[in-house]
Design a protein around this motif. Structure first.
Motif, PDB file in Angstrom:
ATOM      1  N   GLN A 309      30.414  50.389  33.302  1.00 33.40           N
ATOM      2  CA  GLN A 309      31.372  50.007  34.343  1.00 33.40           C
ATOM      3  C   GLN A 309      32.558  49.261  33.743  1.00 33.40           C
ATOM      4  O   GLN A 309      33.693  49.405  34.223  1.00 33.40           O
ATOM      5  CB  GLN A 309      30.646  49.189  35.414  1.00 33.40           C
ATOM      6  CG  GLN A 309      29.717  50.069  36.248  1.00 33.40           C
ATOM      7  CD  GLN A 309      28.662  49.332  37.059  1.00 33.40           C
ATOM      8  OE1 GLN A 309      27.683  49.915  37.485  1.00 33.40           O
ATOM      9  NE2 GLN A 309      28.844  48.044  37.273  1.00 33.40           N
ATOM     10  N   TYR A 381      33.368  43.742  38.287  1.00 34.66           N
ATOM     11  CA  TYR A 381      33.038  45.162  38.154  1.00 34.66           C
ATOM     12  C   TYR A 381      31.526  45.423  38.198  1.00 34.66           C
ATOM     13  O   TYR A 381      30.999  46.306  37.522  1.00 34.66           O
ATOM     14  CB  TYR A 381      33.695  45.783  36.917  1.00 34.66           C
ATOM     15  CG  TYR A 381      33.415  45.159  35.576  1.00 34.66           C
ATOM     16  CD1 TYR A 381      32.275  45.481  34.847  1.00 34.66           C
ATOM     17  CD2 TYR A 381      34.325  44.274  35.005  1.00 34.66           C
ATOM     18  CE1 TYR A 381      32.042  44.930  33.588  1.00 34.66           C
ATOM     19  CE2 TYR A 381      34.111  43.722  33.755  1.00 34.66           C
ATOM     20  CZ  TYR A 381      32.960  44.064  33.059  1.00 34.66           C
ATOM     21  OH  TYR A 381      32.731  43.509  31.814  1.00 34.66           O
ATOM     22  N   LEU A 385      29.748  52.939  39.570  1.00 33.58           N
ATOM     23  CA  LEU A 385      30.955  53.643  39.145  1.00 33.58           C
ATOM     24  C   LEU A 385      31.665  54.314  40.306  1.00 33.58           C
ATOM     25  O   LEU A 385      32.901  54.310  40.375  1.00 33.58           O
ATOM     26  CB  LEU A 385      30.596  54.682  38.076  1.00 33.58           C
ATOM     27  CG  LEU A 385      30.257  54.136  36.687  1.00 33.58           C
ATOM     28  CD1 LEU A 385      29.735  55.243  35.792  1.00 33.58           C
ATOM     29  CD2 LEU A 385      31.482  53.473  36.054  1.00 33.58           C
TER      30      LEU A 385
END
Length: 405
Positions: A309, A381, A385
């Motif tokens: 990621q 993050y 994804l």
């Protein structure tokens, strides 16, 4: 009728729980609008789960942890932390030099309350984890922010640090790995910070909560390991690396020239006793969790979620016209820069609010981390994804027409 106003000391206490952007996100959710939250480093909502052995250890010990512990924590927990300090080469840490806390957050407030009198100064990084600044303000002290230079991988500007030391300066906060930038400081930078602290007799406060989330084969060096003759307080915990943020398990350890800080340590002991103890069931898992310090590898090695990621978000952000980002080496944050002239941005908080309203994605503006210029924002993050791609696609679409009034 008497009215009560909010104390100015509460300004910048914590970006996550107050402010117009977070308030608007809450209002939108009340109206049934789904918000993608990229604002808080909380692994659990994004599918990260603690190891079964940790959860089972807590369950097995619930009956044995119904009462208060020693104010500093269970002896078994502190012995495990002591062993971890040895692995990190932090010198001279005994079990009585270790304090467990309800997360590192509680301990940050404690060390600032014990140290600062009105007008005392403490050096903080900019950008910073804003609870440090908030805690210093609440204690009556004056946070003085030193520059971390984006052009130098977000490393502390040593010249700027030296220029901001005065007769009122009591200590320096070093957040490594850094939140919000994801920077990892090399040994030579840390050695020079130690030299500054030694020269000016400053206490070093080391926030190292992300030390087990380091990527690319890099090594985290604990600054206390380089400072056997300087009084250091090192913070760490399990919330991030072991994916148990809600368990509230953090600790701090004292090392170095403890004999020079006897009065301060007495104050810390008093403050620790005043809150009786930290969460005892969470203390019971420390030994199990620290038995295997390689636990996070499944997330941070190539193929792991955090690693992959990180790779995606770094590329995707830099592909958006008007956005640039330095690649983080640790934690799970990235701190992109936005071209303020291109988008006519004068208020970064307004930018995040406009983006939230338009695209239902929640970010934190750079000013929330005590950055003086309105040209950055932080992204967590942790989402998968697919969600990150959705977020960056929305950001690209939004910026294609955005101009701040």
């Amino acid at each position: 009728m008497r009215t009560f106003e909010k104390s100015t000391k509460l300004d910048n206490v914590c970006y996550d729980v107050r402010g117009p952007v977070v308030d608007e996100a809450a209002r939108m959710e009340e109206d049934g609008i789904s918000i993608l939250k990229l604002n808080i480093g909380n692994p659990a909502p994004f599918g990260f789960r603690a190891q079964d052995t940790i959860v089972q250890t807590m369950a097995d010990n619930l009956r044995n942890t119904e009462g208060y512990s020693d104010s500093k924590g269970l002896l078994s927990a502190r012995r495990a932390i002591q062993n971890y300090c040895r692995k990190k080469n932090i010198p001279g840490v005994g079990v009585n030099d270790i304090y467990t806390g309800n997360g590192v957050s509680e301990l940050i407030v404690m060390v600032m309350q014990g140290l600062l009198n009105n007008g005392d100064e403490i050096l903080m990084p900019s950008p910073d984890y804003p609870l440090w600044t908030g805690a210093a303000n609440l204690a009556g002290g004056k946070p003085v922010h030193y520059i971390c230079d984006e052009k130098s991988n977000w490393y502390p500007d040593l010249r700027d640090i030296r220029s901001k030391i005065t007769s009122r300066t009591k200590g320096i906060v070093v957040i490594n790995p850094n939140n919000p930038t994801g920077a990892l400081y090399p040994r030579e930078i840390l050695e020079q910070i130690v030299e500054i602290a030694r020269e000016h007799e400053l206490i070093i406060f080391a926030d190292e909560i992300y030390d087990r989330l380091v990527m690319d084969g890099k090594e985290h060096v604990s600054i206390a390991s380089l400072a056997p003759d300087v009084f250091c307080i090192t913070m760490n915990g399990l919330s991030k690396s072991h994916k148990i943020a809600g368990y509230r398990m953090g600790w701090m350890c004292l090392s170095g020239a403890k004999e020079k800080a006897k009065g301060y340590i007495e104050g810390l002991n008093m403050l620790s006793s005043m809150r009786l103890c930290s969460n005892v069931p969470s203390q019971a898992i420390v030994e199990t969790a620290l038995r295997d310090v390689d636990t996070p590898d499944e997330m941070i090695l190539p193929g792991g979620r955090i690693y992959e990621q990180r790779e995606f978000i770094y590329r995707a952000l830099n592909d958006i016209p008007g956005i640039t980002a330095t690649k983080p080496e640790a934690a799970f944050y990235i701190f992109p820069k936005i071209d303020t002239e291109r988008f006519h941005i004068r208020n970064d908080e307004q930018f995040c609010l406009d983006f939230l309203k338009a695209q239902q994605v929640l970010l934190v503006h750079g000013g929330g981390f005590n950055l003086s210029t309105p040209d950055h924002f932080r992204i967590v993050y942790l989402p998968c994804l697919e969600e990150l791609k959705n977020a960056t696609d929305k950001l690209a679409e939004f910026l294609s027409t955005y101009r701040q009034n």
